[in-house]
Design a protein around this motif. Sequence first.
Motif, PDB file in Angstrom:
ATOM      1  N   ALA A  21       0.868  -1.192   0.000  1.00 23.68           N
ATOM      2  CA  ALA A  21       0.000   0.000   0.000  1.00 23.68           C
ATOM      3  C   ALA A  21       0.899   1.234   0.000  1.00 23.68           C
ATOM      4  N   GLU A  22       0.932   1.946  -1.114  1.00 26.89           N
ATOM      5  CA  GLU A  22       1.847   3.083  -1.277  1.00 26.89           C
ATOM      6  C   GLU A  22       1.250   4.062  -2.275  1.00 26.89           C
ATOM      7  N   ASP A  23       1.072   5.335  -1.864  1.00 29.41           N
ATOM      8  CA  ASP A  23       0.463   6.317  -2.755  1.00 29.41           C
ATOM      9  C   ASP A  23       1.459   6.919  -3.738  1.00 29.41           C
ATOM     10  N   SER A  24       2.758   6.813  -3.475  1.00 35.45           N
ATOM     11  CA  SER A  24       3.770   7.315  -4.408  1.00 35.45           C
ATOM     12  C   SER A  24       4.046   6.257  -5.468  1.00 35.45           C
ATOM     13  N   ALA A  25       3.769   6.596  -6.735  1.00 36.62           N
ATOM     14  CA  ALA A  25       3.984   5.635  -7.817  1.00 36.62           C
ATOM     15  C   ALA A  25       5.451   5.231  -7.919  1.00 36.62           C
ATOM     16  N   THR A  26       6.348   6.189  -7.692  1.00 37.98           N
ATOM     17  CA  THR A  26       7.782   5.888  -7.783  1.00 37.98           C
ATOM     18  C   THR A  26       8.204   4.904  -6.704  1.00 37.98           C
ATOM     19  N   GLN A  27       7.776   5.158  -5.443  1.00 39.14           N
ATOM     20  CA  GLN A  27       8.117   4.259  -4.345  1.00 39.14           C
ATOM     21  C   GLN A  27       7.471   2.889  -4.540  1.00 39.14           C
ATOM     22  N   ALA A  28       6.229   2.882  -5.024  1.00 38.77           N
ATOM     23  CA  ALA A  28       5.536   1.611  -5.243  1.00 38.77           C
ATOM     24  C   ALA A  28       6.258   0.765  -6.291  1.00 38.77           C
ATOM     25  N   TYR A  58      -7.058 -11.321  -3.005  1.00 35.47           N
ATOM     26  CA  TYR A  58      -5.613 -11.610  -3.147  1.00 35.47           C
ATOM     27  C   TYR A  58      -5.072 -12.507  -2.040  1.00 35.47           C
ATOM     28  N   GLU A  59      -5.610 -12.381  -0.822  1.00 38.04           N
ATOM     29  CA  GLU A  59      -5.174 -13.141   0.345  1.00 38.04           C
ATOM     30  C   GLU A  59      -3.641 -13.134   0.485  1.00 38.04           C
ATOM     31  N   PRO A  60      -3.063 -11.959   0.739  1.00 35.14           N
ATOM     32  CA  PRO A  60      -1.600 -11.863   0.837  1.00 35.14           C
ATOM     33  C   PRO A  60      -1.074 -12.541   2.096  1.00 35.14           C
ATOM     34  N   ASP A  61       0.226 -12.867   2.067  1.00 40.72           N
ATOM     35  CA  ASP A  61       0.910 -13.401   3.238  1.00 40.72           C
ATOM     36  C   ASP A  61       1.491 -12.285   4.094  1.00 40.72           C
ATOM     37  N   LEU A  62       1.618 -11.097   3.509  1.00 43.45           N
ATOM     38  CA  LEU A  62       2.225  -9.971   4.208  1.00 43.45           C
ATOM     39  C   LEU A  62       1.735  -8.675   3.583  1.00 43.45           C
ATOM     40  N   ILE A  63       1.549  -7.646   4.422  1.00 44.08           N
ATOM     41  CA  ILE A  63       1.208  -6.301   3.934  1.00 44.08           C
ATOM     42  C   ILE A  63       2.362  -5.368   4.286  1.00 44.08           C
ATOM     43  N   ILE A  64       2.815  -4.626   3.277  1.00 43.28           N
ATOM     44  CA  ILE A  64       3.786  -3.558   3.505  1.00 43.28           C
ATOM     45  C   ILE A  64       3.068  -2.250   3.189  1.00 43.28           C
ATOM     46  N   SER A  65       2.959  -1.373   4.182  1.00 45.66           N
ATOM     47  CA  SER A  65       2.152  -0.162   3.996  1.00 45.66           C
ATOM     48  C   SER A  65       2.919   1.087   4.380  1.00 45.66           C
ATOM     49  N   ASP A  66       2.787   2.114   3.534  1.00 44.26           N
ATOM     50  CA  ASP A  66       3.244   3.448   3.909  1.00 44.26           C
ATOM     51  C   ASP A  66       2.339   3.943   5.035  1.00 44.26           C
ATOM     52  N   VAL A  67       2.840   4.859   5.855  1.00 42.75           N
ATOM     53  CA  VAL A  67       2.030   5.385   6.955  1.00 42.75           C
ATOM     54  C   VAL A  67       1.129   6.515   6.471  1.00 42.75           C
ATOM     55  N   LEU A  68       1.691   7.492   5.775  1.00 39.06           N
ATOM     56  CA  LEU A  68       0.920   8.653   5.330  1.00 39.06           C
ATOM     57  C   LEU A  68       0.388   8.425   3.925  1.00 39.06           C
ATOM     58  N   MET A  69      -0.944   8.273   3.806  1.00 35.93           N
ATOM     59  CA  MET A  69      -1.594   8.067   2.508  1.00 35.93           C
ATOM     60  C   MET A  69      -2.960   8.731   2.524  1.00 35.93           C
ATOM     61  N   PRO A  70      -3.489   9.112   1.366  1.00 33.16           N
ATOM     62  CA  PRO A  70      -4.844   9.678   1.308  1.00 33.16           C
ATOM     63  C   PRO A  70      -5.904   8.595   1.545  1.00 33.16           C
ATOM     64  N   LYS A  71      -7.097   9.008   1.864  1.00 31.17           N
ATOM     65  CA  LYS A  71      -8.264   8.147   2.082  1.00 31.17           C
ATOM     66  C   LYS A  71      -8.134   7.308   3.349  1.00 31.17           C
ATOM     67  N   MET A  72      -7.047   6.533   3.463  1.00 35.15           N
ATOM     68  CA  MET A  72      -6.823   5.730   4.660  1.00 35.15           C
ATOM     69  C   MET A  72      -5.326   5.566   4.862  1.00 35.15           C
ATOM     70  N   ASP A  73      -4.805   5.934   6.041  1.00 31.38           N
ATOM     71  CA  ASP A  73      -3.369   5.825   6.276  1.00 31.38           C
ATOM     72  C   ASP A  73      -2.988   4.424   6.729  1.00 31.38           C
ATOM     73  N   GLY A  74      -1.688   4.213   6.940  1.00 32.63           N
ATOM     74  CA  GLY A  74      -1.193   2.891   7.304  1.00 32.63           C
ATOM     75  C   GLY A  74      -1.659   2.430   8.666  1.00 32.63           C
ATOM     76  N   PRO A  91       0.612 -10.482   9.011  1.00 30.40           N
ATOM     77  CA  PRO A  91       1.628  -9.528   9.476  1.00 30.40           C
ATOM     78  C   PRO A  91       1.644  -8.248   8.633  1.00 30.40           C
ATOM     79  N   ILE A  92       1.990  -7.138   9.288  1.00 27.17           N
ATOM     80  CA  ILE A  92       2.024  -5.837   8.621  1.00 27.17           C
ATOM     81  C   ILE A  92       3.345  -5.138   8.947  1.00 27.17           C
ATOM     82  N   ILE A  93       4.016  -4.675   7.907  1.00 28.75           N
ATOM     83  CA  ILE A  93       5.219  -3.853   8.064  1.00 28.75           C
ATOM     84  C   ILE A  93       4.861  -2.422   7.667  1.00 28.75           C
ATOM     85  N   LEU A  94       5.114  -1.480   8.558  1.00 24.22           N
ATOM     86  CA  LEU A  94       4.855  -0.073   8.264  1.00 24.22           C
ATOM     87  C   LEU A  94       6.153   0.597   7.802  1.00 24.22           C
TER      88      LEU A  94
END
Length: 445
Positions: A21-28, A58-74, A91-94
Motif C-alpha cells: 500500500a503506497e500512494d507514491s507511484a515511484t516508491q511503489a 488476493y489473500e496476501p501473506d504480508l502487507i507492507i504499507s506506507d504510513v501517510l496516505m490519502p483516504k486511509m493511512d497505514g 503480518p504488517i510492516i509499516l
Amino acid sequence: MLEMTQMTSPTSVKPARILVAEDSATQAQRLQYVLAMHGYDVRIAPNGQAAFDMLDAYEPDLIISDVLMPKMDGYELARLVKGSPKFREMPIILVTTMSDPEDVIKGLECGADSFVLKPFDEHYLLGRVRYVLINREFRAQQDVDMGVEIYFNGQKHFITADRLQILNLLLSTYDAAIQRNRELGEREAALRSLNAKLDAANAELKQRAADLEAANKELEAFSYSVSHDLRAPLRHIDAYIEMLQEATEGKLDATSKRYLDVIVSSSTRMGRLIDELLEFSKMGRTAMREQAVELDSIVREAVETLRAANAQRAIEWKIARLPRVIGDAGMLRQVFVNLLDNATKYTAKRERALIEIGLATEEEGGIVVYVRDNGVGFDMTYSHKLFRMFERLHSSDDFEGTGIGLASVARIIERHGGRVWAESLPDQGATFYITLQPAVGASGL
C-alpha cells in the motif's frame, strides 16, 4: 535484529504474496521491483482503503504499507486488518520516517509487526520481510487476546498484541535506531571529510591571497619604474626633437620634415600609452568608495567636456534621464568618458554624428545603460577582442588610440559587480551596454 535461520520450502510451494500500500507511484514501483526480483508475488494498492478492499481476492501473506496516505493511512489499515477475524494473523510492516517515539506507540496500538525506515535500504527491507514471514507461524501459537493500557506523553493507549508481536515491533524499532545511527555516523564522517577539504581549500586561498598581494606589490614597483624610468628618456626625446625642429627650421625638404613629424607623433603616442597603461594598472588597486551616484550628472559632465573638444564637428547628442546608482563616482566618470570618447572617435567620418545615451530595460540584479553611435561599427565576429588590452578592431592609421580605454571600462564595471558587452554591424554604428546597481528607490525612472 535477532539472527534466525531462514526456513526453506519445497520448490513446489508458491511464492509468498505481498500486498504493498503506497500512494507514491515511484516508491511503489521500486518496492515491487525489489521484491519481485527476490521471488515474491507483489500487488500494489494506491492507499489503505484500496489495499483493504483487495484482501479477500488476493489473500496476501504480508502487507507492507506506507504510513501517510490519502483516504486511509497505514495505521488505520493495520487497525482494520488486525480487527478482522479473518485477517488478524496477517503480518504488517509499516514504512515510516519514525521521527517521534509516539510512532512506536501508534504502531503497537494498531497491531503493526515491524517498522522499516524511509528512505529504506533494500537489503534491510528484504531482511525484515524474511524475518516477519518466518515468524508468522510462531505467532499463530501465541495468545492474542491479552491487552494492556499504557500512558505515554500524557495520553492513554490500549494495546492488544501477542508477546511475539510486541517483541518483533520493539526489535524492529531498535534495529531501525541502529540503522539510523549508522547513517548518522556515515554522514558525520562525510562531514568531517568535507570540513578537512574546506580547511585545505581555505589554506590554499590564503596562500593565493598572499601570492596576489606580493604580485600587486611587484606591479606597483613596476608601475613606478615605468613612470620614472620610461618617462625620463621620453622627455629627453621630446626635448631634442623640439631643438632639432628649431635648428632645422626652413632647412629640411618635405620628406625630411615628414619623417620628423612622424617621430613627434610617435613620441606623443608613446607618452599617452604610458599614461593610460599606468592608469589601467592603478584601476585594479585603487580602493572603491561606493556611494549613491547621480549618473545623470556624471554623463552630462562628460558630454560637455567632449562637446567642447569637438566643437568643430556636427554631433547630435541624445541624453535620456538616468537614475542614481551605487558605485565609485570617479571610476564611473572614467567609464563614460571612455565610452563617449570612443563614440566620438568612430563617428569622425560621419557628416553628422549621432550619439545616444539611454536606459535599457532592467535585468535581474541591475539596470542597463547604453551608449549608441552611428559610426563605422565593427564585425561581431571579433567582439570578444573589444575589451582586451591593446586589442583594436580598426587600424591606428584610420582611428588613433591605444586600445586601453575599453579594457579600463570592463575592469571598472566588473569591480562594480556588473558586466559590459557590445552589439554592432559594420558601417551601421555600435551600441555598448553596461549594468550597474541602482540606488535605493532609483529604479524605474
